[in-house]
Design an enzyme around this catalytic site. Structure first.
Site, mmCIF file in Angstrom:
data_model
loop_
_atom_site.group_PDB
_atom_site.id
_atom_site.type_symbol
_atom_site.label_atom_id
_atom_site.label_comp_id
_atom_site.label_asym_id
_atom_site.label_seq_id
_atom_site.Cartn_x
_atom_site.Cartn_y
_atom_site.Cartn_z
ATOM 1 N N LYS A 234 0.852 -1.336 0.068
ATOM 2 C CA LYS A 234 0.055 0.067 -0.054
ATOM 3 C C LYS A 234 0.907 1.406 0.065
ATOM 4 O O LYS A 234 0.458 2.387 -0.385
ATOM 5 C CB LYS A 234 -0.695 -0.028 1.179
ATOM 6 C CG LYS A 234 -2.082 -1.073 1.388
ATOM 7 C CD LYS A 234 -3.053 -0.808 0.191
ATOM 8 C CE LYS A 234 -4.037 -1.950 0.095
ATOM 9 N NZ LYS A 234 -5.021 -1.836 -1.173
ATOM 10 N N GLU B 272 -9.684 5.892 3.182
ATOM 11 C CA GLU B 272 -10.529 4.797 3.736
ATOM 12 C C GLU B 272 -9.316 3.573 4.068
ATOM 13 O O GLU B 272 -8.422 3.621 3.358
ATOM 14 C CB GLU B 272 -11.600 4.406 2.763
ATOM 15 C CG GLU B 272 -11.020 3.195 1.848
ATOM 16 C CD GLU B 272 -9.963 3.830 0.694
ATOM 17 O OE1 GLU B 272 -9.826 4.888 0.734
ATOM 18 O OE2 GLU B 272 -9.364 2.969 0.256
ATOM 19 N N SER C 142 1.674 -9.917 -0.726
ATOM 20 C CA SER C 142 1.340 -8.485 -0.717
ATOM 21 C C SER C 142 1.562 -7.701 0.517
ATOM 22 O O SER C 142 1.716 -6.705 0.646
ATOM 23 C CB SER C 142 -0.222 -8.239 -1.063
ATOM 24 O OG SER C 142 -0.836 -9.025 -0.235
#
Lengths: 255, 389
Positions: free
Chosen positions: B91, B113, B374
């Protein structure tokens, strides 16, 4: 009916928004009767949606409750078909509801139920013009587009040229019922007035009282009230009478 | 002309995408649309971002040959170690890219968010680094199940807003962030964490995450045979697929979360169970009722607990360029435990869905399979240890 009202040039126009299926599943008829008896000019019927992005908590909660009550688009049209009220009707809905229901099916139903105009806050004018305009025109249903204090003059003029009933001016940058003071919108509303658009302007968002309504209709042809009305009937046990009381309070300033 | 799988000039991927935003956001979206390509192609911007990715995030992340896993599956398995990025997941690649963009657009306040909290932590980190005000929207339910990430965001100086409407998870956190943006249209930039939302977000986030596949390409001396990644909104998957989309020899596999089973009503497998509709301002596949009401999804992994999917994935699915499968809560948990014991790597529950998919594949000895790891599993210790009892 909507066309005729707009053409008559009547002003100021009072437009009341309510969420279909709220506070009870069967309240559509009672609300419509109350609005008619109180001589409201336009009624805006909201289709409840699980994710109403432009709405603040009051309307969000009314949507969630209406869905829980079991409202569907078919039921809304069924209730409307039983309403004898002659007030011009428009529908406000999020685009997903209509897309999933089927756009042509929706247009047909609107036509059968005397819906003169539609507001889809999340369907941009560009996509409407390109993909859906022909269908809505076929059924003689007018699109009503929103403008905000951030909308450029060029875009307002473009929206004006694509409109045929009225333009919905959002009073400030906000979601509905945010409680921002609408009476600070002098600059924006006078700018709109001075543009001399071909379509009348109705102002909505953050209008909750007679003084708000009087303020906006000093500049525009009408005002739209939603959240304040929803709050007023939330716990009502006699919806038709409370609807009338609310409208009287907007007209006279006394509740 | 062959489809290049990328966004067209109107902001669509075939039938999907677009910017279904209320007029209140028209100006913000237009500002982004008019500027994002120019800004992110600018040489100074690229230098600044690339420097941060190297020095601050720790890129390139390793492409680790997982020997014991390879032995078990009788093939060659590589793990793309996005879990080793600063803040513990991919991210941060996007959060840093977008915050540099926000600075160039003269924004002073950031909203985001978050579901699992990984995007929230990445955004809070980027805001601390760039001295920006940060407000994170997170579902009440996710705040409970991802407590460590909530604590991290607070330490980093972010303001956390608990969202108690609707499903109390990622979908409603996204709604609230969008509403915040409507109410604060001038000073605020919204850092969306996945390849979802109105155009240009899906394309912009994909470009920031595409560094994953760019590195994989450089790290292997010939292309892999398979790339597997989990898909919620789908940002790590798009990142891992991006530079291989044109290379039709490479089999790309996206893995959705099927929760308690793909046929159950507790699932988040959007492509398997969804229908076409608009969610969070883009046309995509959505878990919804026949009346267009969005269904509350379910997955044990907060990051995959989303009723929509990025429009590019919906397009890739329609064109059959990417195969999409699904993995249950139970299978994902088993895979997380398995990797921990086999390789000494505790994966995030999201990434465990991709790992679990290895069990569903018929692999050859000579295959070269990349699994995009991830994120790391520290945030999931509670779930991982509880479910183990």
């Amino acid at each position: 009916m909507l066309d005729e009202l707009i053409e008559s040039g009547k002003s100021p126009l009072l437009n009341i928004y309510f969420t279909a299926g709220f506070p009870t599943l069967d309240s559509i008829g009672e609300i419509m009767r109350g609005l008619e008896r109180a001589n409201v000019d336009i009624v805006e019927i909201g289709i409840p949606y699980s994710d109403p992005l432009s709405d603040g908590p009051t309307i969000q909660n009314s949507h969630a409750a209406a869905i829980k009550n079991g409202i569907t688009i078919d039921l809304i049209f069924e209730h409307l078909s039983h309403c004898s009220s002659r007030i011009p009707r428009i529908i406000m809905g999020y685009f997903n509801s209509i897309f999933v229901y089927g756009i042509e099916r929706f247009c047909k139903k609107c036509h059968e139920n005397a819906i003169g105009g539609v507001i889809f806050p999340d369907l941009p004018i560009e996509i409407y013009q390109e993909k859906y305009r022909t269908l809505f025109e076929k059924y003689n249903i007018a699109p009503i587009f929103l403008i905000t204090p951030q909308t450029s003059e060029k875009r307002i003029r473009y929206i004006d040229s694509c409109s045929s009933t009225f333009i919905y001016a959002v009073s400030s940058s906000s979601t509905t019922g945010k409680g921002k003071n609408v009476q600070l919108a002098h600059d924006y509303l006078s700018r709109l007035r001075d543009m001399e658009l071909k379509n009348p302007i109705m102002v909505g968002f953050n209008i909750s009282s007679k003084s708000d309504f009087d303020f906006v209709t000093h500049y525009a042809s009408g005002g739209i009230i939603g959240s304040a009305f929803i709050r007023h009937i939330t716990d009502s046990t006699s919806i038709e009478e409370d609807t009338i009381k609310f409208i009287e309070s907007v007209k006279t300033g006394r509740l | 002309m062959r489809d290049n799988y990328q966004v067209n000039d109107s902001g669509f991927y075939g039938d999907f995408g677009g910017a279904f935003v209320p007029e209140m956001l028209y100006h913000n979206i237009q500002e982004l649309k008019d500027n994002y390509s120019r800004i992110i192609c600018d040489a100074t911007f690229q230098r600044e971002l690339s420097n941060l990715l190297q020095q601050y995030v720790g890129r390139p992340t390793p492409l680790y040959f997982a020997g014991r896993l390879s032995h078990y599956y009788k093939t060659n398995i590589y793990l793309k170690r996005e879990d080793l990025c600063h803040t513990g997941a991919h991210k941060i690649n996007n959060a840093l890219g977008q915050i540099l963009l926000a600075k160039r657009l003269n924004k002073s306040r950031i909203i985001a968010e978050t579901g699992a909290g990984q995007h929230g932590v990445a955004t809070a980190t980027a805001c601390a680094l760039m001295n920006m005000t940060c407000c994170i929207y997170m579902g009440e339910k996710d705040i409970q199940r991802q407590a460590p990430n909530v604590a991290r965001m607070k330490l980093l100086g972010a303001h956390i807003v608990s969202v108690s409407s609707g499903s109390k998870t990622l979908k409603d956190a996204t709604n609230e962030a969008i509403r915040d943006w409507i109410n604060n249209p001038t000073d605020t930039h919204y850092i969306i964490g996945s390849v979802v939302g109105p155009h240009p977000y899906p394309d912009m986030v994909a470009k920031f995450q595409s560094i994953i596949s760019l590195e994989i390409k450089k790290q292997l001396n010939r292309p892999p045979t398979h790339i597997i990644a989990c898909v919620g909104g789908g940002s790590n998957a798009i990142g891992a697929f991006y530079h291989f989309l044109q290379d039709e020899e490479v089999m790309l596999i996206g893995v959705e979360a099927s929760g308690e089973g793909v046929s159950s009503n507790k699932t988040a497998a959007t492509l398997a169970r969804g229908t076409q509709g608009v969610l969070h301002a883009c046309m995509t596949k959505v878990l919804q009722t026949a009346d267009g009401q969005v269904i509350e999804p379910h997955s044990i992994s907060a990051g995959l607990d989303y009723p929509g999917i990025g429009p590019q994935h919906a397009h890739l699915h329609q064109l059959k360029r990417v195969d999409y499968g699904h993995i249950t809560d139970k299978e994902a948990l088993e895979a997380a435990h398995f990797l921990s014991r086999k390789e000494g790597i505790i994966p995030a529950l999201e990434s465990a869905h991709a790992l679990a998919y290895l069990n569903k594949m018929k692999l050859q000895r000579t295959d070269r399979v990349v699994v995009n790891l991830s994120g790391r599993g520290d945030k999931d210790l509670d779930t991982l240890t509880k479910e183990n009892k």
